[in-house]
Design a protein around this motif. Sequence first.
Motif, PDB file in Angstrom:
ATOM      1  N   ALA A   3       0.855  -1.046  -0.069  1.00 29.94           N
ATOM      2  CA  ALA A   3       0.026   0.018  -0.087  1.00 29.94           C
ATOM      3  C   ALA A   3       0.829   1.206  -0.095  1.00 29.94           C
ATOM      4  CB  ALA A   3      -0.904   0.064   1.320  1.00 29.94           C
ATOM      5  N   LEU A   4       0.347   2.314  -0.552  1.00 29.56           N
ATOM      6  CA  LEU A   4       1.054   3.457  -0.662  1.00 29.56           C
ATOM      7  C   LEU A   4       0.504   4.218   0.645  1.00 29.56           C
ATOM      8  CD1 LEU A   4       1.121   4.783  -4.003  1.00 29.56           C
ATOM      9  CD2 LEU A   4       3.183   4.102  -2.906  1.00 29.56           C
ATOM     10  N   LEU A   5       1.382   4.489   1.696  1.00 25.49           N
ATOM     11  CA  LEU A   5       0.930   4.976   2.935  1.00 25.49           C
ATOM     12  C   LEU A   5       1.683   6.751   3.005  1.00 25.49           C
ATOM     13  CD1 LEU A   5      -0.221   3.838   5.478  1.00 25.49           C
ATOM     14  CD2 LEU A   5       1.913   3.425   6.245  1.00 25.49           C
ATOM     15  N   CYS A   6       0.636   7.591   3.309  1.00 22.55           N
ATOM     16  CA  CYS A   6       1.135   8.885   3.752  1.00 22.55           C
ATOM     17  C   CYS A   6       1.158   9.014   4.909  1.00 22.55           C
ATOM     18  CB  CYS A   6      -0.173   9.629   3.177  1.00 22.55           C
ATOM     19  SG  CYS A   6       0.424  11.655   3.550  1.00 22.55           S
ATOM     20  N   GLU A   7       2.535   9.186   5.548  1.00 19.89           N
ATOM     21  CA  GLU A   7       2.962   8.888   7.004  1.00 19.89           C
ATOM     22  C   GLU A   7       3.070  10.607   7.514  1.00 19.89           C
ATOM     23  OE1 GLU A   7       5.135   5.028   7.923  1.00 19.89           O
ATOM     24  OE2 GLU A   7       6.393   6.211   6.546  1.00 19.89           O
ATOM     25  N   LYS A   8       3.257  11.476   6.577  1.00 24.11           N
ATOM     26  CA  LYS A   8       3.431  13.009   7.237  1.00 24.11           C
ATOM     27  C   LYS A   8       2.784  13.731   5.931  1.00 24.11           C
ATOM     28  CE  LYS A   8       7.928  13.080   5.407  1.00 24.11           C
ATOM     29  NZ  LYS A   8       9.585  13.307   5.604  1.00 24.11           N
ATOM     30  N   LEU A   9       2.391  14.970   6.224  1.00 23.27           N
ATOM     31  CA  LEU A   9       1.841  15.984   5.116  1.00 23.27           C
ATOM     32  C   LEU A   9       2.919  16.542   4.651  1.00 23.27           C
ATOM     33  CD1 LEU A   9      -1.260  17.520   6.975  1.00 23.27           C
ATOM     34  CD2 LEU A   9      -1.171  15.455   5.504  1.00 23.27           C
ATOM     35  N   GLY A  10       2.733  16.699   2.967  1.00 27.27           N
ATOM     36  CA  GLY A  10       3.767  17.277   2.442  1.00 27.27           C
ATOM     37  C   GLY A  10       3.437  17.134   0.782  1.00 27.27           C
ATOM     38  N   ASP A  11       4.616  17.471   0.096  1.00 23.18           N
ATOM     39  CA  ASP A  11       4.470  17.563  -1.442  1.00 23.18           C
ATOM     40  C   ASP A  11       4.600  15.906  -2.077  1.00 23.18           C
ATOM     41  OD1 ASP A  11       4.281  18.099  -3.885  1.00 23.18           O
ATOM     42  OD2 ASP A  11       6.039  19.302  -3.995  1.00 23.18           O
ATOM     43  N   PRO A  12       3.258  15.489  -2.464  1.00 21.02           N
ATOM     44  CA  PRO A  12       3.555  14.115  -2.993  1.00 21.02           C
ATOM     45  C   PRO A  12       4.268  14.018  -4.528  1.00 21.02           C
ATOM     46  CG  PRO A  12       1.295  15.170  -3.241  1.00 21.02           C
ATOM     47  CD  PRO A  12       2.075  15.965  -2.610  1.00 21.02           C
ATOM     48  N   VAL A  13       4.689  15.195  -4.995  1.00 25.05           N
ATOM     49  CA  VAL A  13       5.468  15.032  -6.111  1.00 25.05           C
ATOM     50  C   VAL A  13       7.182  14.668  -5.529  1.00 25.05           C
ATOM     51  CG1 VAL A  13       5.931  16.512  -8.044  1.00 25.05           C
ATOM     52  CG2 VAL A  13       4.026  16.902  -7.258  1.00 25.05           C
ATOM     53  N   VAL A  14       7.327  14.924  -4.560  1.00 22.41           N
ATOM     54  CA  VAL A  14       8.650  14.330  -4.179  1.00 22.41           C
ATOM     55  C   VAL A  14       8.881  12.989  -4.430  1.00 22.41           C
ATOM     56  CG1 VAL A  14      10.278  14.227  -2.252  1.00 22.41           C
ATOM     57  CG2 VAL A  14       8.839  16.412  -2.356  1.00 22.41           C
ATOM     58  N   PRO A  15       9.940  12.490  -4.873  1.00 22.44           N
ATOM     59  CA  PRO A  15      10.035  11.283  -5.271  1.00 22.44           C
ATOM     60  C   PRO A  15      10.023  10.207  -3.897  1.00 22.44           C
ATOM     61  CG  PRO A  15      11.645  12.154  -6.442  1.00 22.44           C
ATOM     62  CD  PRO A  15      11.107  13.519  -5.470  1.00 22.44           C
ATOM     63  N   ILE A  16       9.515   9.113  -4.307  1.00 26.36           N
ATOM     64  CA  ILE A  16       9.084   8.237  -2.878  1.00 26.36           C
ATOM     65  C   ILE A  16      10.255   7.751  -2.303  1.00 26.36           C
ATOM     66  CG2 ILE A  16       9.082   5.937  -4.314  1.00 26.36           C
ATOM     67  CD1 ILE A  16       6.524   5.388  -2.578  1.00 26.36           C
ATOM     68  N   THR A  17      11.445   7.817  -3.042  1.00 26.56           N
ATOM     69  CA  THR A  17      12.712   7.411  -2.650  1.00 26.56           C
ATOM     70  C   THR A  17      13.619   8.484  -1.868  1.00 26.56           C
ATOM     71  OG1 THR A  17      13.756   8.263  -4.741  1.00 26.56           O
ATOM     72  CG2 THR A  17      13.108   5.710  -4.601  1.00 26.56           C
ATOM     73  N   SER A  18      13.077   9.496  -1.704  1.00 27.26           N
ATOM     74  CA  SER A  18      13.445  10.714  -1.084  1.00 27.26           C
ATOM     75  C   SER A  18      12.917  10.521   0.404  1.00 27.26           C
ATOM     76  CB  SER A  18      13.197  11.956  -1.560  1.00 27.26           C
ATOM     77  OG  SER A  18      13.458  13.289  -0.602  1.00 27.26           O
ATOM     78  N   PRO A  19      14.077  10.950   1.530  1.00 29.52           N
ATOM     79  CA  PRO A  19      13.365  11.135   2.690  1.00 29.52           C
ATOM     80  C   PRO A  19      12.431  12.220   2.968  1.00 29.52           C
ATOM     81  CG  PRO A  19      15.901  11.078   2.784  1.00 29.52           C
ATOM     82  CD  PRO A  19      15.116  11.364   1.336  1.00 29.52           C
ATOM     83  N   ALA A  20      12.352  13.095   2.069  1.00 31.41           N
ATOM     84  CA  ALA A  20      11.346  14.253   2.392  1.00 31.41           C
ATOM     85  C   ALA A  20      10.058  13.848   1.888  1.00 31.41           C
ATOM     86  CB  ALA A  20      11.702  15.390   1.560  1.00 31.41           C
ATOM     87  N   ALA A  99     -14.310   5.754  -2.862  1.00 28.30           N
ATOM     88  CA  ALA A  99     -14.177   5.661  -1.458  1.00 28.30           C
ATOM     89  C   ALA A  99     -13.614   6.767  -1.059  1.00 28.30           C
ATOM     90  CB  ALA A  99     -13.152   4.346  -1.193  1.00 28.30           C
ATOM     91  N   GLY A 100     -13.733   7.218   0.199  1.00 27.12           N
ATOM     92  CA  GLY A 100     -13.079   8.224   0.870  1.00 27.12           C
ATOM     93  C   GLY A 100     -11.521   8.414   0.895  1.00 27.12           C
ATOM     94  N   LEU A 101     -11.120   7.180   1.214  1.00 25.65           N
ATOM     95  CA  LEU A 101      -9.672   6.808   1.258  1.00 25.65           C
ATOM     96  C   LEU A 101      -9.363   5.347   0.958  1.00 25.65           C
ATOM     97  CD1 LEU A 101      -8.989   8.620   4.593  1.00 25.65           C
ATOM     98  CD2 LEU A 101      -7.827   9.326   2.616  1.00 25.65           C
ATOM     99  N   GLY A 102      -8.100   5.008   0.669  1.00 28.03           N
ATOM    100  CA  GLY A 102      -7.881   3.666   0.775  1.00 28.03           C
ATOM    101  C   GLY A 102      -7.383   2.969  -0.576  1.00 28.03           C
ATOM    102  N   SER A 103      -7.496   3.601  -1.610  1.00 31.91           N
ATOM    103  CA  SER A 103      -7.614   2.703  -2.990  1.00 31.91           C
ATOM    104  C   SER A 103      -6.210   2.626  -3.375  1.00 31.91           C
ATOM    105  CB  SER A 103      -8.568   3.299  -4.125  1.00 31.91           C
ATOM    106  OG  SER A 103      -8.018   4.553  -4.257  1.00 31.91           O
ATOM    107  N   PHE A 104      -5.191   3.357  -2.640  1.00 31.36           N
ATOM    108  CA  PHE A 104      -3.729   2.986  -3.017  1.00 31.36           C
ATOM    109  C   PHE A 104      -3.294   1.776  -2.495  1.00 31.36           C
ATOM    110  CE2 PHE A 104      -3.263   7.906  -4.425  1.00 31.36           C
ATOM    111  CZ  PHE A 104      -4.037   7.603  -5.317  1.00 31.36           C
ATOM    112  N   ALA A 105      -4.004   0.844  -2.490  1.00 36.99           N
ATOM    113  CA  ALA A 105      -3.400  -0.510  -1.898  1.00 36.99           C
ATOM    114  C   ALA A 105      -4.002  -1.535  -2.761  1.00 36.99           C
ATOM    115  CB  ALA A 105      -4.023  -0.387  -0.522  1.00 36.99           C
ATOM    116  N   GLU A 106      -3.205  -2.799  -2.482  1.00 35.06           N
ATOM    117  CA  GLU A 106      -3.867  -3.942  -3.045  1.00 35.06           C
ATOM    118  C   GLU A 106      -5.383  -4.494  -2.806  1.00 35.06           C
ATOM    119  OE1 GLU A 106      -0.980  -7.250  -3.619  1.00 35.06           O
ATOM    120  OE2 GLU A 106       0.036  -6.315  -2.150  1.00 35.06           O
ATOM    121  N   PHE A 107      -5.823  -3.972  -1.475  1.00 38.17           N
ATOM    122  CA  PHE A 107      -7.285  -4.342  -1.150  1.00 38.17           C
ATOM    123  C   PHE A 107      -7.824  -3.342  -0.374  1.00 38.17           C
ATOM    124  CE2 PHE A 107      -4.981  -8.303  -0.877  1.00 38.17           C
ATOM    125  CZ  PHE A 107      -5.685  -9.233  -1.674  1.00 38.17           C
ATOM    126  N   ILE A 108      -9.073  -3.348  -0.403  1.00 41.46           N
ATOM    127  CA  ILE A 108     -10.013  -2.198   0.103  1.00 41.46           C
ATOM    128  C   ILE A 108     -11.228  -2.812   0.535  1.00 41.46           C
ATOM    129  CG2 ILE A 108     -11.060  -1.224  -2.102  1.00 41.46           C
ATOM    130  CD1 ILE A 108     -10.866   1.509  -0.866  1.00 41.46           C
TER     131      ILE A 108
END
Length: 134
Positions: A3-20, A99-108
């Motif tokens: 699943a793609l998990l949002c752990e902090k608020l921020g710019d989602p355009v930042v590459p997922i490999t970046s600590p930011a 859905a309101g949330l949750g579709s960026f995962a294998e299951f919902i």
Amino acid sequence: MEALLCEKLGDPVVPITSPASPITLAKTHPIPSLTSPTSVRVRVHATSLNYANYLQILGKYQEKPPLPFIPGSDYSGVVEAVGEAVSRFKVGDRVCSVAGLGSFAEFIVDDEKDLQTMTPIPSRVWRGMLEYYY
């Protein structure tokens, strides 16, 4: 499940490999359980990425889910499990929902009343659509 998990608020355009990056790829996120007798678990095959998802991850959407959360709204997929009171769907049915949330995962998991059946489109209709648009 993944699943793609949002752990902090921020710019989602930042590459997922970046600590930011506010987004991480959770490889062992728990598969969601059926939460009621009318719950349906769907294996997500397709989901959309839209402006509301972008705003949620930035923390600028009117609905602010608690962290961490799995973003994603519109999706389609195949029913994997149903609650004991589900009457409209069975395992293997193709469905879609918003859905309101949750579709960026294998299951919902969604309630039966929020799901729609996906009707296959005959190939001759697709051919006609392609001829019209192209």
